[in-house]
Scaffold this motif. Structure first.
Motif, PDB file in Angstrom:
ATOM      1  N   GLY A 186      80.033  94.386  44.129  1.00  0.00           N
ATOM      2  CA  GLY A 186      79.593  93.802  45.390  1.00  0.00           C
ATOM      3  C   GLY A 186      78.731  92.575  45.133  1.00  0.00           C
ATOM      4  N   LEU A 187      77.806  92.322  46.043  1.00  0.00           N
ATOM      5  CA  LEU A 187      76.889  91.191  45.886  1.00  0.00           C
ATOM      6  C   LEU A 187      75.465  91.734  45.952  1.00  0.00           C
ATOM      7  CD1 LEU A 187      77.203  88.097  45.521  1.00  0.00           C
ATOM      8  CD2 LEU A 187      76.853  87.874  47.981  1.00  0.00           C
ATOM      9  N   PRO A 188      74.962  92.269  44.830  1.00  0.00           N
ATOM     10  CA  PRO A 188      73.662  92.941  44.823  1.00  0.00           C
ATOM     11  C   PRO A 188      72.516  92.008  45.225  1.00  0.00           C
ATOM     12  CG  PRO A 188      74.896  93.383  42.812  1.00  0.00           C
ATOM     13  CD  PRO A 188      75.607  92.274  43.518  1.00  0.00           C
ATOM     14  N   GLN A 189      71.450  92.614  45.713  1.00  0.00           N
ATOM     15  CA  GLN A 189      70.292  91.852  46.169  1.00  0.00           C
ATOM     16  C   GLN A 189      69.750  90.884  45.104  1.00  0.00           C
ATOM     17  OE1 GLN A 189      69.106  91.560  49.153  1.00  0.00           O
ATOM     18  NE2 GLN A 189      67.379  90.249  48.561  1.00  0.00           N
ATOM     19  N   PRO A 190      69.637  91.260  43.828  1.00  0.00           N
ATOM     20  CA  PRO A 190      69.132  90.307  42.830  1.00  0.00           C
ATOM     21  C   PRO A 190      69.990  89.045  42.718  1.00  0.00           C
ATOM     22  CG  PRO A 190      69.065  92.532  41.957  1.00  0.00           C
ATOM     23  CD  PRO A 190      69.850  92.601  43.234  1.00  0.00           C
ATOM     24  N   ILE A 191      71.291  89.177  42.912  1.00  0.00           N
ATOM     25  CA  ILE A 191      72.167  88.006  42.873  1.00  0.00           C
ATOM     26  C   ILE A 191      72.017  87.198  44.154  1.00  0.00           C
ATOM     27  CG2 ILE A 191      74.547  87.206  42.724  1.00  0.00           C
ATOM     28  CD1 ILE A 191      73.404  88.323  40.110  1.00  0.00           C
ATOM     29  N   ARG A 192      71.891  87.878  45.300  1.00  0.00           N
ATOM     30  CA  ARG A 192      71.676  87.158  46.561  1.00  0.00           C
ATOM     31  C   ARG A 192      70.376  86.367  46.515  1.00  0.00           C
ATOM     32  NH1 ARG A 192      73.217  92.154  48.898  1.00  0.00           N
ATOM     33  NH2 ARG A 192      71.238  92.428  49.975  1.00  0.00           N
ATOM     34  N   GLU A 193      69.388  86.884  45.808  1.00  0.00           N
ATOM     35  CA  GLU A 193      68.121  86.154  45.691  1.00  0.00           C
ATOM     36  C   GLU A 193      68.297  84.846  44.919  1.00  0.00           C
ATOM     37  OE1 GLU A 193      65.377  88.927  44.012  1.00  0.00           O
ATOM     38  OE2 GLU A 193      65.257  90.142  45.841  1.00  0.00           O
ATOM     39  N   ILE A 194      69.214  84.822  43.966  1.00  0.00           N
ATOM     40  CA  ILE A 194      69.523  83.567  43.270  1.00  0.00           C
ATOM     41  C   ILE A 194      70.138  82.571  44.250  1.00  0.00           C
ATOM     42  CG2 ILE A 194      70.884  82.499  41.424  1.00  0.00           C
ATOM     43  CD1 ILE A 194      68.695  84.324  40.370  1.00  0.00           C
ATOM     44  N   LEU A 195      71.027  83.058  45.097  1.00  0.00           N
ATOM     45  CA  LEU A 195      71.751  82.204  46.037  1.00  0.00           C
ATOM     46  C   LEU A 195      70.874  81.722  47.187  1.00  0.00           C
ATOM     47  CD1 LEU A 195      75.088  84.253  46.258  1.00  0.00           C
ATOM     48  CD2 LEU A 195      74.498  82.401  44.671  1.00  0.00           C
ATOM     49  N   THR A 196      69.700  82.320  47.362  1.00  0.00           N
ATOM     50  CA  THR A 196      68.787  81.908  48.431  1.00  0.00           C
ATOM     51  C   THR A 196      67.500  81.289  47.888  1.00  0.00           C
ATOM     52  OG1 THR A 196      67.793  84.132  48.517  1.00  0.00           O
ATOM     53  CG2 THR A 196      69.658  83.721  49.967  1.00  0.00           C
ATOM     54  N   ASN A 197      67.474  81.004  46.606  1.00  0.00           N
ATOM     55  CA  ASN A 197      66.284  80.449  45.955  1.00  0.00           C
ATOM     56  C   ASN A 197      66.337  78.918  45.994  1.00  0.00           C
ATOM     57  OD1 ASN A 197      64.189  79.670  44.258  1.00  0.00           O
ATOM     58  ND2 ASN A 197      64.561  81.302  42.772  1.00  0.00           N
ATOM     59  N   ALA A 198      65.434  78.309  46.742  1.00  0.00           N
ATOM     60  CA  ALA A 198      65.418  76.851  46.882  1.00  0.00           C
ATOM     61  C   ALA A 198      65.027  76.149  45.591  1.00  0.00           C
ATOM     62  CB  ALA A 198      64.455  76.447  47.999  1.00  0.00           C
ATOM     63  N   ALA A 199      64.385  76.856  44.668  1.00  0.00           N
ATOM     64  CA  ALA A 199      63.945  76.244  43.418  1.00  0.00           C
ATOM     65  C   ALA A 199      65.078  76.140  42.400  1.00  0.00           C
ATOM     66  CB  ALA A 199      62.789  77.050  42.820  1.00  0.00           C
ATOM     67  N   ILE A 200      66.222  76.757  42.693  1.00  0.00           N
ATOM     68  CA  ILE A 200      67.372  76.708  41.781  1.00  0.00           C
ATOM     69  C   ILE A 200      68.495  75.938  42.457  1.00  0.00           C
ATOM     70  CG2 ILE A 200      69.038  78.029  40.437  1.00  0.00           C
ATOM     71  CD1 ILE A 200      67.106  80.387  40.491  1.00  0.00           C
ATOM     72  N   THR A 201      68.875  74.796  41.898  1.00  0.00           N
ATOM     73  CA  THR A 201      70.006  74.025  42.409  1.00  0.00           C
ATOM     74  C   THR A 201      71.300  74.657  41.935  1.00  0.00           C
ATOM     75  OG1 THR A 201      68.753  71.950  42.471  1.00  0.00           O
ATOM     76  CG2 THR A 201      71.156  71.770  42.359  1.00  0.00           C
ATOM     77  N   LYS A 202      72.206  74.923  42.886  1.00  0.00           N
ATOM     78  CA  LYS A 202      73.527  75.461  42.573  1.00  0.00           C
ATOM     79  C   LYS A 202      74.559  74.398  42.913  1.00  0.00           C
ATOM     80  CE  LYS A 202      71.446  78.285  44.693  1.00  0.00           C
ATOM     81  NZ  LYS A 202      69.998  78.540  45.003  1.00  0.00           N
ATOM     82  N   ALA A 203      75.287  73.906  41.919  1.00  0.00           N
ATOM     83  CA  ALA A 203      76.204  72.785  42.102  1.00  0.00           C
ATOM     84  C   ALA A 203      77.651  73.228  41.994  1.00  0.00           C
ATOM     85  CB  ALA A 203      75.922  71.692  41.065  1.00  0.00           C
ATOM     86  N   GLY A 204      78.455  72.864  42.997  1.00  0.00           N
ATOM     87  CA  GLY A 204      79.880  73.183  42.981  1.00  0.00           C
ATOM     88  C   GLY A 204      80.625  72.270  43.941  1.00  0.00           C
ATOM     89  N   VAL A 205      81.937  72.306  43.889  1.00  0.00           N
ATOM     90  CA  VAL A 205      82.769  71.519  44.787  1.00  0.00           C
ATOM     91  C   VAL A 205      83.019  72.314  46.070  1.00  0.00           C
ATOM     92  CG1 VAL A 205      85.063  70.535  45.146  1.00  0.00           C
ATOM     93  CG2 VAL A 205      83.876  70.174  42.980  1.00  0.00           C
ATOM     94  N   ALA A 206      82.665  71.706  47.221  1.00  0.00           N
ATOM     95  CA  ALA A 206      82.853  72.341  48.533  1.00  0.00           C
ATOM     96  C   ALA A 206      82.307  73.771  48.551  1.00  0.00           C
ATOM     97  CB  ALA A 206      84.321  72.315  48.937  1.00  0.00           C
ATOM     98  N   PRO A 207      81.029  73.962  48.246  1.00  0.00           N
ATOM     99  CA  PRO A 207      80.494  75.330  48.176  1.00  0.00           C
ATOM    100  C   PRO A 207      80.490  76.061  49.510  1.00  0.00           C
ATOM    101  CG  PRO A 207      78.724  73.712  48.050  1.00  0.00           C
ATOM    102  CD  PRO A 207      79.999  72.947  47.942  1.00  0.00           C
TER     103      PRO A 207
END
Length: 218
Positions: free
Chosen positions: A97-118
């Protein structure tokens, strides 16, 4: 930062060379991720991955989804890929699934996540578990603001990094419990090259407004 030769290569490609043909891409050397890839299949492994990912400020981001061949058919993402500079985490969403610790990465403004058409990938992930994405950068938008016409991952890898990446595994079945070595290599490469493209593009001045990480989806 871009090395001098990297900056020159990007400038040369963008000065009258902001578009590249399929034929030209096929002449480039093949690029692929050659570091460790860590397959995450349990919630415990997801917690361990999140602990490592939380130390980063820039991640390459991508997902893989089982292809739909029938009209109206739709599947949620099967794999989430997050790349640091040293390793790539491949999270099998089918089982964990999408566990809470991973969701926290996806909602962390201090970590830039770069991809095409995210945005597209994020909608699929939100169908698995609700979260409000923060800190995402669209590489296609970055490229467009820098006058680059090829805005897909393969074209950007060619123009910005001088590499040809394989897309041969794109339409394979990502929902299988056991992925092939080819699939794992493909998935890791997509996340790794996304991070590399971002690192190069961010130091190249945009033609229009500056690029900021997305604060929320949409």
């Amino acid at each position: 930062m871009l090395a001098g030769s990297d900056r020159q290569r990007v400038q040369e490609r963008n000065n009258g060379g902001s578009k590249i043909s399929k034929e030209a891409i096929n002449e480039l050397p093949l690029g692929k991720w050659q570091g460790p890839s860590l397959l995450v299949t349990t919630k415990t492994e997801a917690e361990q991955a999140a602990e490592r990912l939380n130390r980063e400020t820039i991640l390459g981001f991508d997902t893989e989804t089982r292809p739909a061949f029938k009209k109206g058919q739709k599947f949620n993402p099967s794999l989430l890929q997050l790349a640091t500079g040293e390793e790539v985490f491949l999270i099998q969403l089918q089982g964990v699934g999408l566990p809470q610790p991973i969701r926290e990465i996806l909602t962390n403004a201090a970590i830039t996540k770069a991809g095409v058409a995210p945005d597209f990938d994020l909608r699929g992930l939100q169908a698995i578990a609700p979260f409000a994405p923060v800190g995402f950068v669209d590489l296609a938008r970055m490229a467009r603001r820098r006058g680059i016409h090829n805005q897909g991952l393969r074209g950007l890898a060619a123009l910005v990094c001088g590499l040809r990446i394989s897309k041969s595994a794109r339409t394979t079945n990502w929902a299988k419990p056991e992925l092939t070595p080819q699939q794992l290599q493909y998935a890791a490469t997509d996340a790794w090259i996304s991070r590399e493209i971002y690192l190069r593009l961010r130091d190249f001045p945009p033609e229009h407004s500056p690029e900021f990480p997305m604060r929320k989806n949409g």
